[in-house]
Design an enzyme around this catalytic site. Structure first.
Site, PDB file in Angstrom:
ATOM      1  N   HIS A   1      -0.687  10.742  -2.478  1.00  0.00           N
ATOM      2  CA  HIS A   1      -2.007  10.332  -2.012  1.00  0.00           C
ATOM      3  C   HIS A   1      -2.940  11.497  -1.726  1.00  0.00           C
ATOM      4  CE1 HIS A   1      -5.054   9.169   1.007  1.00  0.00           C
ATOM      5  NE2 HIS A   1      -5.148   8.089   0.265  1.00  0.00           N
TER       6      HIS A   1
ATOM      7  N   HIS B   1       0.824  -1.207   0.000  1.00  0.00           N
ATOM      8  CA  HIS B   1       0.000   0.000   0.000  1.00  0.00           C
ATOM      9  C   HIS B   1       0.858   1.257   0.000  1.00  0.00           C
ATOM     10  CE1 HIS B   1      -2.857   2.817   2.280  1.00  0.00           C
ATOM     11  NE2 HIS B   1      -3.486   2.527   1.158  1.00  0.00           N
TER      12      HIS B   1
END
Length: 240
Positions: free
Chosen positions: A48, A6
Site C-alpha cells: 500500500h 480491504h
C-alpha cells in the site's frame, strides 16, 4: 451488497499479504481489494504505502528496492512473535492463486504519488496471462492513470477513487466514461447516492469497519463495501 476485504483480511492479519488474502476468502469475502506498485527493476508488487517503513521491517521507497531486495523483508513484522514471516507478494503470485477462485479483485493502481510509468500495461499483461479480465475492477486516486489503462483495456471495469465530497460525482464519473465511483463512505448521503445511481454508476465504498455503517450503506443500496473485517460484514449482511 458485496463484501470486499480491504488489503485482504487486514483487521486481523498483516495487510496485503497472501495470508491476509487467503483468510479473507475463508471469512466469506466476495472480493479482495489490493494495491500495486513497481519495484526498481519494474516488477509489479502488492503493497500500500510508497515507503516500506510502516508495513515491513525495512525502510525506504518501494521503487528503490529490486524485487529480490523487497522479498527479503517481512511484511508482517508488526505481528512479530505472533505469526510467521510473510513476504511482500508479487501481483503475479496473487493472480496465480486467485485465478480459479470465485473472487473479484479490486486492483488499486498506486500512482497517486509516483506515476510508475508503464504500470498499467504490466498489470494488463498479467491479467491476460491468468484470464482474469472478467474478475477485476481497476481503481486509482490518479484518474489519469485510469484513463491510460482504459485505452489499453477498454473491456475492464474501472472505478474512480476519491476522498473528497464531490459535487455531482455521478455526472463526473459518467463524463469520464467509467463504471464505478469509489468514495470514502462518510461522504455518501442519500442525495449523493441518488445522484450517482441516476447516472447508472456503481458505488463501491471504503473503508467500512463499523456495524452501523454497514447497515446504513446496505439500506442505501451501495454495491460494494470495502473493509478490514470481512467476517463482520458477512455476519451483518446475513442478518434479517
Amino acid at each position: 451488497m458485496k463484501n470486499f476485504a480491504h488489503r485482504g483480511f487486514s483487521g486481523k492479519y498483516p495487510e496485503n499479504t497472501m495470508l491476509a488474502f487467503k483468510k479473507a476468502v475463508e471469512a466469506g469475502a466476495d472480493g479482495i481489494e489490493l494495491d500495486v506498485q513497481l519495484t526498481k527493476d519494474g516488477e509489479v508488487v502488492i503493497i500500500h504505502d510508497e515507503k516500506v517503513d510502516r508495513t515491513t521491517n525495512g525502510a525506504g521507497n518501494v521503487r528503490d528496492f529490486t524485487l529480490a531486495e523487497l522479498r527479503k523483508l517481512d511484511a508482517s513484522y508488526i505481528y512479530t512473535g505472533k505469526m510467521d514471516v510473510n513476504p511482500v507478494p508479487t501481483f503475479e503470485e496473487y493472480c496465480e492463486w486467485v485465478k480459479d477462485l470465485p473472487i473479484v479483485t479490486n486492483i488499486e493502481l498506486k500512482t497517486g504519488v509516483y506515476p510508475y510509468p508503464g504500470i498499467e500495461a504490466k498489470v494488463w499483461k498479467i491479467l491476460q496471462k491468468y484470464n482474469l479480465q472478467d474478475k477485476v475492477i481497476i481503481s486509482s486516486f490518479n484518474h489519469y492513470s485510469i484513463l491510460q489503462m482504459r485505452k489499453l483495456a477498454p473491456q475492464l471495469q474501472y472505478g474512480l477513487l476519491t476522498e473528497s465530497w464531490l459535487v455531482n460525482p455521478g455526472a463526473y464519473v459518467e463524463s469520464v466514461g467509467v463504471e464505478c465511483y469509489h468514495p470514502y463512505y462518510g461522504s455518501l448521503t442519500e442525495e449523493t447516492v441518488a445522484e450517482v445511481k441516476g447516472h447508472n454508476i456503481a458505488i463501491n465504498t471504503y473503508t467500512v469497519n463499523d456495524v452501523d455503517a454497514v447497515k446504513r450503506l446496505n439500506t442505501l443500496g451501495i454495491d460494494i463495501v470495502i473493509g478490514n473485517f470481512p467476517d463482520m460484514v458477512k455476519k451483518v449482511l446475513a442478518e434479517k
